[in-house]
Design an enzyme around this catalytic site. Structure first.
Site, PDB file in Angstrom:
ATOM      1  N   LYS A 177     -33.843  -4.147  13.679  1.00  0.00           N
ATOM      2  CA  LYS A 177     -33.348  -5.565  13.398  1.00  0.00           C
ATOM      3  C   LYS A 177     -33.983  -6.661  13.600  1.00  0.00           C
ATOM      4  O   LYS A 177     -34.606  -6.515  13.773  1.00  0.00           O
ATOM      5  CB  LYS A 177     -31.986  -5.143  15.209  1.00  0.00           C
ATOM      6  CG  LYS A 177     -31.968  -4.038  15.482  1.00  0.00           C
ATOM      7  CD  LYS A 177     -30.161  -3.261  15.160  1.00  0.00           C
ATOM      8  CE  LYS A 177     -30.302  -2.362  13.886  1.00  0.00           C
ATOM      9  NZ  LYS A 177     -29.347  -1.352  15.124  1.00  0.00           N
TER      10      LYS A 177
HETATM   11  C1  LIG Z   1     -28.312  -0.005  15.591  1.00  0.00           C
HETATM   12  C2  LIG Z   1     -27.022  -0.289  15.597  1.00  0.00           C
HETATM   13  C3  LIG Z   1     -26.438   0.671  17.663  1.00  0.00           C
HETATM   14  C4  LIG Z   1     -27.482   0.752  19.011  1.00  0.00           C
HETATM   15  O1  LIG Z   1     -28.407   0.724  18.057  1.00  0.00           O
HETATM   16  P1  LIG Z   1     -29.435   0.866  19.159  1.00  0.00           P
HETATM   17  O2  LIG Z   1     -30.081   2.000  18.934  1.00  0.00           O
HETATM   18  O3  LIG Z   1     -28.078   1.593  20.295  1.00  0.00           O
HETATM   19  O4  LIG Z   1     -29.376  -0.343  19.760  1.00  0.00           O
HETATM   20  C5  LIG Z   1     -24.648   0.243  17.221  1.00  0.00           C
HETATM   21  N1  LIG Z   1     -24.634  -0.207  15.906  1.00  0.00           N
HETATM   22  C6  LIG Z   1     -24.987  -0.526  14.731  1.00  0.00           C
HETATM   23  C7  LIG Z   1     -23.933  -0.812  13.228  1.00  0.00           C
HETATM   24  C8  LIG Z   1     -25.902  -0.572  14.180  1.00  0.00           C
HETATM   25  O5  LIG Z   1     -26.947  -1.000  13.227  1.00  0.00           O
END
Ligand SMILES: *Cc1c(COP(=O)(O)O)cnc(C)c1O
Length: 367
Positions: A177
């Site tokens: 991210k």
């Molecule tokens: C990364 C992501 C999440 C959450 O992911 P975690 O691995 O739980 O932190 C939720 N929705 C989207 C669209 C994502 O890209």
């Protein structure tokens, strides 16, 4: 091999982690509220709550929005599976509606058509960092939970940061991210009561003014550690540089990939909406063999992957909710043609060129 993603981590993160380790307070310590305050200030929102992942933040946000057993929540089938899973956690039903072919976000008109008397919330996703049309969803008059997990740095046309409008909005801090704490997430809200409830539910239902053995509601352990929050604070301090790096790489890709017949690049910003760059996903020309393209790219030293598969066509969703092909044609077409290319803030111009030359060569050689 050029990897799909790589975080920016340096001496600042190392020092921040060491400081927490040496303090002996690894959780429920001062780094948690400090990270929350700084994050909320950056977005211009009143409150933020650090949680153990984007998924757990979305789960708590839905509970705060009042979603319960038997309810329906309208959301996008073109997302990471977590945004639909959290609805099922509460034994509610994810009701999908098709996406806008340009932005790839939930189409407000399709979402409005999917609303029934059972609908208790809308869950738009700012997919690939492109701001969802929140003003249109707000006009529908239902509670909103925003999946902003891919959208740190994105800005709505009216100048509000994505996640800064006051609805519960959730960011994710997994390593690919815009900002990472390894695993982690942040829930932002304009409502002090939501903040209070989330802070309690992430900590086994304990009220902030209660003795530690008393719990006045059902809760979870969805806490984020001080170690992770310390990394998050260091990452916030370099966030502008990392976002600028992603924007630079995206611009370089646009130039290097121009003019390939039938290849669709991520949409440009429209009006004053600003994307917070997360991934560089292209849609292959219709009729191309995607798996073959991915294998050929690997032979050129380039990682890529299908991104994203349609949620309603995953086995769990087919079997549990009876979904099938053909329900959401725009989503299915995009999901069948999309691949993510390597994309990270420190990617060099020559790496972008190598990926782009490889894709061009693969697409222009065999069918
Ligand atoms: C990364 C992501 C999440 C959450 O992911 P975690 O691995 O739980 O932190 C939720 N929705 C989207 C669209 C994502 O890209």
């Amino acid at each position: 091999m050029i990897p799909l993603a790589r975080p920016v981590l340096g001496a600042e993160e190392e020092a921040a982690v060491l400081e927490v380790l040496r303090s002996g307070q690894l959780s429920l310590g001062p780094r948690v509220p400090e990270f929350e305050r700084r994050f909320a200030a950056r977005l211009g929102v009143a409150h933020a709550s650090a949680v153990s992942s984007g998924t757990t933040g979305l789960h708590l946000a839905l509970r705060a929005a009042g979603v319960r057993d038997g309810d329906e929540v309208v959301t996008s089938p073109f997302s990471f599976v977590a945004s639909a899973n959290v609805i099922a956690y509460e034994r509610a039903r994810p009701v999908f509606a098709d996406i806008d072919p340009r932005t790839l976000n939930l189409d407000p008109e399709a979402a409005a058509a999917a609303v029934t008397p059972r609908t208790t919330a809308l869950l738009p996703v700012h997919i690939f960092g492109y701001p969802a049309d929140l003003p249109a969803f707000e006009r529908m008059g239902l509670p909103i939970v925003e999946d902003a997990c891919e959208a740190l740095g994105a800005v709505h046309a009216d100048g509000a940061a994505v996640g800064g409008r006051g609805h519960p909005a959730v960011f994710g801090f997994y390593a690919n991210k815009q900002l990472t704490t390894g695993e982690g997430g942040m829930l932002t809200t304009g409502d002090a009561a939501v903040k209070e409830r989330v802070d309690s539910e992430r900590n086994q239902g304990r009220a902030s003014n209660m003795d530690w053995l008393d719990h006045d509601r059902l809760g979870f352990n969805y806490r984020l550690s001080d170690v992770a929050c310390a990394i998050g604070i260091a990452q916030l301090q370099r966030l502008d540089g990392m976002l600028a790096g992603r924007a630079r790489v995206a611009a370089a890709y646009r130039e290097a990939l121009a003019g390939i017949e039938g290849l669709q690049l991520p949409c440009e910003d429209s009006g004053s909406d600003r994307r917070g760059w997360f991934v560089f996903v292209v849609q292959l020309p219709r009729g191309r063999d995607r798996d073959g393209t991915i294998v050929a790219l690997r032979e050129h030293g380039v990682q890529s992957k299908p991104y994203l598969p349609a949620i309603h066509l995953m086995s769990f969703y087919r079997e549990t909710f009876g979904h099938r092909e053909g329900e959401f044609p725009v989503c299915e077409d995009v999901a069948a043609r999309s691949i993510a290319l390597p994309f990270f803030p420190e990617m060099t111009e020559s790496q972008v060129q190598q990926v782009s030359d490889a894709l061009r060569a693969v697409l222009e050689s065999s069918p």
